[in-house]
Design a protein around this motif. Structure first.
Motif, PDB file in Angstrom:
ATOM      1  N   THR A  91       0.916  -1.310   0.055  1.00 53.63           N
ATOM      2  CA  THR A  91      -0.119   0.010   0.110  1.00 53.63           C
ATOM      3  C   THR A  91       0.823   1.151  -0.109  1.00 53.63           C
ATOM      4  OG1 THR A  91      -2.034  -0.955   1.238  1.00 53.63           O
ATOM      5  CG2 THR A  91      -1.668   1.224   1.271  1.00 53.63           C
ATOM      6  N   ALA A  92       0.828   2.138  -0.984  1.00 57.68           N
ATOM      7  CA  ALA A  92       1.647   3.343  -1.078  1.00 57.68           C
ATOM      8  C   ALA A  92       1.067   4.055  -2.470  1.00 57.68           C
ATOM      9  CB  ALA A  92       3.092   2.820  -1.387  1.00 57.68           C
ATOM     10  N   VAL A  93       1.419   5.424  -2.435  1.00 59.08           N
ATOM     11  CA  VAL A  93       1.342   6.012  -3.698  1.00 59.08           C
ATOM     12  C   VAL A  93       2.452   5.706  -4.532  1.00 59.08           C
ATOM     13  CG1 VAL A  93       1.296   8.238  -4.664  1.00 59.08           C
ATOM     14  CG2 VAL A  93       0.251   8.036  -2.379  1.00 59.08           C
ATOM     15  N   TYR A  94       2.297   5.264  -5.862  1.00 62.64           N
ATOM     16  CA  TYR A  94       3.001   4.807  -6.764  1.00 62.64           C
ATOM     17  C   TYR A  94       3.214   6.119  -7.864  1.00 62.64           C
ATOM     18  CZ  TYR A  94       3.220   0.145  -4.940  1.00 62.64           C
ATOM     19  OH  TYR A  94       3.270  -1.001  -4.085  1.00 62.64           O
ATOM     20  N   GLN A 121      -2.889   5.927  -6.006  1.00 65.38           N
ATOM     21  CA  GLN A 121      -2.903   5.128  -4.992  1.00 65.38           C
ATOM     22  C   GLN A 121      -3.095   3.688  -5.090  1.00 65.38           C
ATOM     23  OE1 GLN A 121      -2.538   6.451  -1.518  1.00 65.38           O
ATOM     24  NE2 GLN A 121      -2.685   4.435  -1.117  1.00 65.38           N
ATOM     25  N   VAL A 122      -2.494   3.176  -4.428  1.00 67.14           N
ATOM     26  CA  VAL A 122      -2.629   1.674  -4.415  1.00 67.14           C
ATOM     27  C   VAL A 122      -2.904   1.116  -2.873  1.00 67.14           C
ATOM     28  CG1 VAL A 122      -1.696  -0.835  -4.749  1.00 67.14           C
ATOM     29  CG2 VAL A 122      -1.291   1.023  -6.500  1.00 67.14           C
ATOM     30  N   THR A 123      -4.004   0.839  -2.770  1.00 66.28           N
ATOM     31  CA  THR A 123      -4.468   0.281  -1.198  1.00 66.28           C
ATOM     32  C   THR A 123      -4.591  -1.236  -1.430  1.00 66.28           C
ATOM     33  OG1 THR A 123      -5.235   2.206  -0.869  1.00 66.28           O
ATOM     34  CG2 THR A 123      -5.797   0.350   0.623  1.00 66.28           C
ATOM     35  N   VAL A 124      -4.023  -1.923  -0.563  1.00 67.58           N
ATOM     36  CA  VAL A 124      -4.137  -3.492  -0.444  1.00 67.58           C
ATOM     37  C   VAL A 124      -4.674  -4.052   0.873  1.00 67.58           C
ATOM     38  CG1 VAL A 124      -3.144  -5.752  -0.799  1.00 67.58           C
ATOM     39  CG2 VAL A 124      -2.093  -3.731  -2.117  1.00 67.58           C
ATOM     40  N   SER A 125      -5.795  -4.249   0.979  1.00 66.62           N
ATOM     41  CA  SER A 125      -6.537  -4.744   2.117  1.00 66.62           C
ATOM     42  C   SER A 125      -6.253  -6.215   2.705  1.00 66.62           C
ATOM     43  CB  SER A 125      -7.989  -4.479   2.060  1.00 66.62           C
ATOM     44  OG  SER A 125      -8.756  -5.334   1.158  1.00 66.62           O
TER      45      SER A 125
END
Length: 126
Positions: A91-94, A121-125
């Motif tokens: 999870t981060a801004v790429y 934005q990439v968010t991994v739950s």
């Protein structure tokens, strides 16, 4: 000026996949490397992957090696980052960026890159 536009970010469950795209326009004729970096909350910006604009050499951070794959399509002026087996720590801004510096300086140092996109934005739950 070089303009870079990232797309493809979003919300995905752990173990899932996303493909990021970086479309370039402007003065890209002097580009040597195209790179992907990421920055998570409270952490420094870190190198993810890079690819030569001409040729096939690629570099990956140890944390993503075997899971992420960088590729390019020169005809479309686009670089891709295929992300598989995503983890919450991804999870981060790429950001994508272009490196016009001399190649002997390498491709992993963010200070070597001249132009940057706005980030996606990439968010991994979990």
């Amino acid at each position: 000026q070089v303009q870079l536009v990232e797309s493809g970010g979003g919300l995905v469950q752990a173990g899932g996949s996303l493909r990021l795209s970086c479309a370039a326009s402007g003065r890209i004729f002097s580009t040597y490397y195209m790179g992907w970096f990421r920055q998570a909350p409270g952490k420094e910006r870190e190198f993810v992957a890079a690819i030569r604009w001409s040729g096939v050499r690629t570099n990956y951070a140890d944390s993503v090696k075997g899971r992420f794959s960088i590729s390019r399509d020169n005809a479309k002026n686009t670089v891709y980052l295929q992300m598989n087996s995503l983890k919450p720590e991804d999870t981060a801004v790429y950001y994508c960026a272009t490196d016009t510096g001399p190649p002997y300086l390498g491709s992993r140092d963010a200070h070597l890159y001249d132009h940057w996109g706005q980030g996606t934005q990439v968010t991994v739950s979990s």
